[in-house]
Design a protein around this motif. Sequence first.
Motif, PDB file in Angstrom:
ATOM      1  N   LYS A  98      -4.717  11.144   5.847  1.00  0.00           N
ATOM      2  CA  LYS A  98      -4.028  10.519   4.710  1.00  0.00           C
ATOM      3  C   LYS A  98      -4.791   9.361   4.087  1.00  0.00           C
ATOM      4  O   LYS A  98      -4.474   8.959   2.974  1.00  0.00           O
ATOM      5  N   VAL A  99      -5.749   8.787   4.829  1.00  0.00           N
ATOM      6  CA  VAL A  99      -6.501   7.651   4.262  1.00  0.00           C
ATOM      7  C   VAL A  99      -8.005   7.821   4.473  1.00  0.00           C
ATOM      8  O   VAL A  99      -8.429   8.463   5.428  1.00  0.00           O
ATOM      9  N   THR A 135       0.859  -1.188   0.000  1.00  0.00           N
ATOM     10  CA  THR A 135       0.000   0.000   0.000  1.00  0.00           C
ATOM     11  C   THR A 135       0.899   1.243   0.000  1.00  0.00           C
ATOM     12  O   THR A 135       2.062   1.161   0.402  1.00  0.00           O
ATOM     13  N   THR A 192      -2.030   8.111  10.466  1.00  0.00           N
ATOM     14  CA  THR A 192      -2.827   8.029   9.226  1.00  0.00           C
ATOM     15  C   THR A 192      -3.785   9.219   9.068  1.00  0.00           C
ATOM     16  O   THR A 192      -4.436   9.334   8.039  1.00  0.00           O
ATOM     17  N   TYR A 237      -6.280   6.775  -0.631  1.00  0.00           N
ATOM     18  CA  TYR A 237      -5.169   7.519  -0.028  1.00  0.00           C
ATOM     19  C   TYR A 237      -5.132   8.943  -0.571  1.00  0.00           C
ATOM     20  O   TYR A 237      -5.322   9.157  -1.773  1.00  0.00           O
TER      21      TYR A 237
END
Length: 283
Positions: A224-225, A171, A221, A278
Motif C-alpha cells: 500500500k505504500v 496521511t 502497509t 500510496y
Amino acid sequence: KVLCATGVVAGIITFFWKDDFNPESLSGARVLVTGASAGIGEQIAYHYARFGAEMVLTARREAVLQKVMEKCLTLGAKKVFYIPADMSSPSEPEKVVQFAVQKLGGLDYLVLNHIGTNRFQEWTGDVEYTRWLMQVNFLSYVALATAALPTLEKNRGALVVVSSLTGRMPTPFTTSYSATKFALDGFFSSLRHELIMQKRDVSVTLCILGLIDTDSALEYTRGKVHISASPAPEAALAIVRGGAARAHEIFYPRWLQQLCRLWALFPSSGNHVLRTFYNYSSP
Ligand code: NDP
C-alpha cells in the motif's frame, strides 16, 4: 535559494546536534512501559534493561510478556515485573499504574506506547471502531498519565508519549488512527504547558515516528505504500534517549522534523507529493 540554504543549515544542525542523554541516569530508574510485548515497546524494554532500569511491562498477552521479562533480566534489568491488561477497558489504566507503584515503590518514567489494531484502509464508515480505537490509543493514555502524575511529580519524572508522523501530518488510510494521534498531541502538548506554568517538574516527550519495521506495521502497509521502514531498535533508542533528555519532542528518523516544517510551509504541494507514495486503485 533561501529555502535551500535553510534546509542545508537545518541539516547540519541536526547532524551535529547532541541531546543531553546521560545513560547512567537510567541505572535504577523505575519505568512502566505499555505495549511492551512486541514491536517498538519490546525494544524500548530491552534498551531500559541494558541501562540497568527497574521495570513493569504491560500488554494483553501474558505468555509473551513473560518471555520479554526473562530477556530483560538477562540484558541487565535490575527488577522486572509484568501485568497483563487490555487498555480497551477503562478500569485497567489505574490498576496498572497502582501495580507498578506498588512493585517499584514509585515511577520515574511512564512510556505510553501501545496501540489497538490498525486497519490501514480507506474509511468504511465504522464509527464503533473509531470509538474503540480512541479508547485504546488515546483515552487510556490520558488515564494512565493521570494516575501516574503524582508519583512522577514526586520523582521529577518523565512522561514519554509515542506518536506518529500521521499525528502531525494527515496521511491516507489512517483516518481513525491519525485522529487518535492528533488527540495525543493536543492533550499532552497542552498538559506540558500547564505543568511548566505550575512549576511541576514532570517532562512530556512526544515522539513522532515514521514507518518502522515492526511485524504489524509491515503487515498492514504491505503493497500500500512506497516508503521504506526504519529499524525498530533504533526508533526505540531514540525514544528512550529523548525521554531521559527531557526533550519536548523527538523525531525518528530525524529528517521528519524538516519534512513537517516544509509541509507547514507548502501544504498543498506537500499533500500532492505525499499521495504519490500510496497505492490507490479506484473501485
Ligand atoms: P505493535 O503492533 O508491534 O505493538 C503493539 C503493542 O501494543 C503490543 O505490545 C500489543 O501487545 C499491545 N496492545 C495491542 N492492543 C492492546 C490493548 N488493547 N491493550 C493493551 N495493549 C495492547 O506496534 P508498534 O510497535 O508498531 O507501534 C508502537 C508505537 O509506535 C505505537 O504507538 C504506534 O502508533 C507508534 N508508531 C509505529 C509506527 C510503525 O511503523 N511501526 C509508525 C509510527 C508510530 P498485545 O497484543 O500483547 O496486547
